[in-house]
Design an enzyme around this catalytic site. Structure first.
Site, PDB file in Angstrom:
ATOM      1  N   GLY A 165     100.875  28.096 108.872  1.00 19.32           N
ATOM      2  CA  GLY A 165      99.795  28.616 108.035  1.00 19.32           C
ATOM      3  C   GLY A 165      98.891  29.605 108.743  1.00 19.32           C
ATOM      4  O   GLY A 165      97.960  30.149 108.140  1.00 19.32           O
ATOM      5  N   LYS A 201     104.697  39.640  97.485  1.00 17.36           N
ATOM      6  CA  LYS A 201     104.161  39.274  96.183  1.00 17.36           C
ATOM      7  C   LYS A 201     103.873  37.774  96.187  1.00 17.36           C
ATOM      8  O   LYS A 201     104.696  36.987  96.663  1.00 17.36           O
ATOM      9  CB  LYS A 201     105.175  39.603  95.084  1.00 17.36           C
ATOM     10  CG  LYS A 201     104.757  39.194  93.684  1.00 17.36           C
ATOM     11  CD  LYS A 201     103.597  40.002  93.168  1.00 17.36           C
ATOM     12  CE  LYS A 201     103.251  39.628  91.735  1.00 17.36           C
ATOM     13  NZ  LYS A 201     102.047  40.334  91.251  1.00 17.36           N
ATOM     14  N   HIS A 208     107.034  24.225  97.130  1.00 14.86           N
ATOM     15  CA  HIS A 208     107.623  24.487  98.446  1.00 14.86           C
ATOM     16  C   HIS A 208     108.765  23.490  98.614  1.00 14.86           C
ATOM     17  O   HIS A 208     108.537  22.301  98.806  1.00 14.86           O
ATOM     18  CB  HIS A 208     106.559  24.287  99.532  1.00 14.86           C
ATOM     19  CG  HIS A 208     107.021  24.618 100.904  1.00 14.86           C
ATOM     20  ND1 HIS A 208     106.216  25.218 101.837  1.00 14.86           N
ATOM     21  CD2 HIS A 208     108.217  24.451 101.536  1.00 14.86           C
ATOM     22  CE1 HIS A 208     106.865  25.388 102.966  1.00 14.86           C
ATOM     23  NE2 HIS A 208     108.091  24.927 102.804  1.00 14.86           N
ATOM     24  N   ARG A 292     114.907  24.241 113.943  1.00 16.40           N
ATOM     25  CA  ARG A 292     114.601  23.020 114.700  1.00 16.40           C
ATOM     26  C   ARG A 292     114.601  21.833 113.740  1.00 16.40           C
ATOM     27  O   ARG A 292     114.816  21.988 112.540  1.00 16.40           O
ATOM     28  CB  ARG A 292     113.219  23.147 115.335  1.00 16.40           C
ATOM     29  CG  ARG A 292     112.142  23.492 114.300  1.00 16.40           C
ATOM     30  CD  ARG A 292     110.738  23.402 114.838  1.00 16.40           C
ATOM     31  NE  ARG A 292     109.752  23.992 113.952  1.00 16.40           N
ATOM     32  CZ  ARG A 292     109.246  23.433 112.865  1.00 16.40           C
ATOM     33  NH1 ARG A 292     109.671  22.240 112.494  1.00 16.40           N
ATOM     34  NH2 ARG A 292     108.333  24.045 112.139  1.00 16.40           N
ATOM     35  N   VAL A 295     109.254  17.947 110.923  1.00 18.21           N
ATOM     36  CA  VAL A 295     108.426  16.747 110.918  1.00 18.21           C
ATOM     37  C   VAL A 295     108.908  15.781 109.834  1.00 18.21           C
ATOM     38  O   VAL A 295     108.959  14.566 110.027  1.00 18.21           O
ATOM     39  CB  VAL A 295     106.940  17.109 110.677  1.00 18.21           C
ATOM     40  CG1 VAL A 295     106.078  15.853 110.612  1.00 18.21           C
ATOM     41  CG2 VAL A 295     106.429  18.050 111.754  1.00 18.21           C
TER      42      VAL A 295
END
Length: 451
Positions: A165, A201, A208, A292, A295
């Site tokens: 983020g 955009k 997500h 990778r 989490v």
């Protein structure tokens, strides 16, 4: 498989990797900073090496000290976990140069996917849908404004080397864009040493959703379905689940096929994740690739029965995947809640002495812990102290288990986000599966402002 590996990480992920290694009698060497000398994973490993002071640049990002520890331990391979050096191409290359195995993809692929602009171009060439926007770095504010006006506001300003983020912001006007471009460019230079920016955009009210992939060195690649990761604060995930309560079987297959297209185009090996934004009509667009372990990998393990760390080790050791796409089925529903040492209202970290940690122990619960009672939660690292994972026959059953477990969770001495998590999982919109990336802004924050 290997006889000994070094884990170049800390906290709950280090403990998680150790647990799988113990199942296969693989010896583990841990590294720790002065702040982590009493952390559980340090004692759980077969041997541990002090590599520096608390700040990450003096310890967990110090490549020389980590390589030295690996050499001294006699480890054959290094597992980077997530965060820290896990997506550092130079580190992966250095591990290889030292005659050790990096448990992950090649340095070349890490570098390519670590540059968000390069990644967009690769995915577009592979036929994977990408969000409309720039395909090369934007040089200045004037150019950014011209592009934004062409594709239409709102747009996302993003750092090419960004993550977590950092270096990204939504803007709705030229005035907002000017401020956001310059401030995020400075942040990107500070955090990543790279100020390249691009414009996308903004997809309105997206979800997500990411696809877990696995690929070996023998040409076999598969996906392990999707994870819904839309519940986020400050662009960081808080609750994840698998499968998504939103996707149709048709879209699930399309997303899985697109993810495998990307893997095959890249020549990718080991575990990775293709992240997508999905709009209300189930159109999906490539967001980024994480090269990778994630989490939130436990929810995928819970619905497939596949130990992803085990597969990482096997692939890195040169073994072929022992199962095919047709062998994989979705079994029930799993949800993960991240337990943070932070204030539920402000999201500010709450480091300090954890005087009590009492966990529910009902069937169908899984705990991934970074700490124990009487641990000191350091201000130097991410404030996540644990992950609570539940598995049920259905989403409704999993939500019920999660809600009950959160009410039994006891943390004293520091603030935690347990109150926030309980509010989210009992919110009517969450219960109905209406989980877009704006969920916390739309439903959680307004609710606490009234209380």
């Amino acid at each position: 498989m290997f006889s000994k590996i070094l884990i170049a990480n800390r906290g709950e992920i280090a403990a998680r990797i150790i647990r799988t290694c113990q199942r296969f009698n693989i010896k583990t060497a841990a590294v720790f900073s002065e702040a982590d000398q009493d952390a559980p994973y340090v004692q759980q490993a077969d041997e541990s090496y002090l590599i520096g002071k608390p700040r990450v640049n003096e310890s967990y990002l110090n490549v020389e000290k980590i390589i030295k520890a690996a050499k001294e331990s006699g480890a054959e391979a290094i597992h980077p976990g997530y965060g820290l050096l896990s997506e550092n191409a130079a580190f992966a290359e250095r591990v290889k140069q030292e005659g050790l195995t990096f448990i992950g993809p090649s340095a070349e692929v890490i570098a390519e996917m670590g540059d968000k602009i390069a990644a967009r171009n690769v995915m577009k060439a592979a036929g994977v849908p990408v969000v409309p926007g720039t395909m090369e770095a934007v040089e200045n504010v004037t150019e950014a404004k011209n592009i934004a006006e062409e594709i239409g506001y709102p747009v996302m300003v993003k750092a090419a080397a960004g993550g977590g983020g950092i270096g990204m912001q939504s803007v709705s006007s030229n005035e907002e864009l000017a401020k956001a471009f310059e401030s995020n460019q400075k942040r990107a230079k500070t955090f990543f040493g790279d100020g390249k920016m691009f414009i996308e955009k903004q997809i309105i009210n997206p979800r997500h959703i990411e696809i877990q992939v696995l690929a070996d060195h023998h040409g076999h690649a598969l996906h392990l379905f999707e994870r819904e990761c839309s519940i986020q604060r400050r662009h960081q995930k808080v609750i994840e689940e698998a499968p998504s309560p939103f996707l149709s079987e048709e879209t699930r297959k399309k997303m899985g096929d697109s993810a495998l297209q990307a893997v095959q185009t890249l020549g990718y090996t080991n575990a990775g994740t293709i992240e997508f934004l999905v709009d209300e009509n189930e159109n999906f667009y490539f967001l980024e690739m994480n090269t990778r372990l994630q989490v939130e990998h436990p929810v995928t393990e819970e619905i497939t029965g596949i130990d992803l760390v085990e597969q990482q080790l096997r692939v890195a050791a040169g073994e072929a995947l022992s199962f095919s796409q047709n062998d994989l089925v979705i079994n029930g529903h799993a949800i993960e809640a991240r337990i943070y040492a932070e204030d539920s209202n402000t999201f500010y970290p709450s480091p300090g002495q954890l005087t009590k940690l009492s966990l529910p122990e009902d069937p169908g619960l899984r705990h991934e812990l970074a700490v124990h009672s009487n641990s000191f939660v350091s201000p130097f690292y991410d404030p996540m102290i644990a992950k609570l994972i539940v598995h049920g026959e259905s989403r409704e059953a999993a939500v019920q288990k999660l809600t009950a477990a959160l009410h039994q969770y006891e943390i004293e001495g520091i603030k935690s986000n347990i109150t926030m998590l309980k509010r989210i999982v009992t919110n009517e919109h969450y219960l109905q599966g209406h989980t877009t990336t704006s969920f916390i802004q739309d439903y959680y924050l307004p609710a606490i402002s009234k209380s």
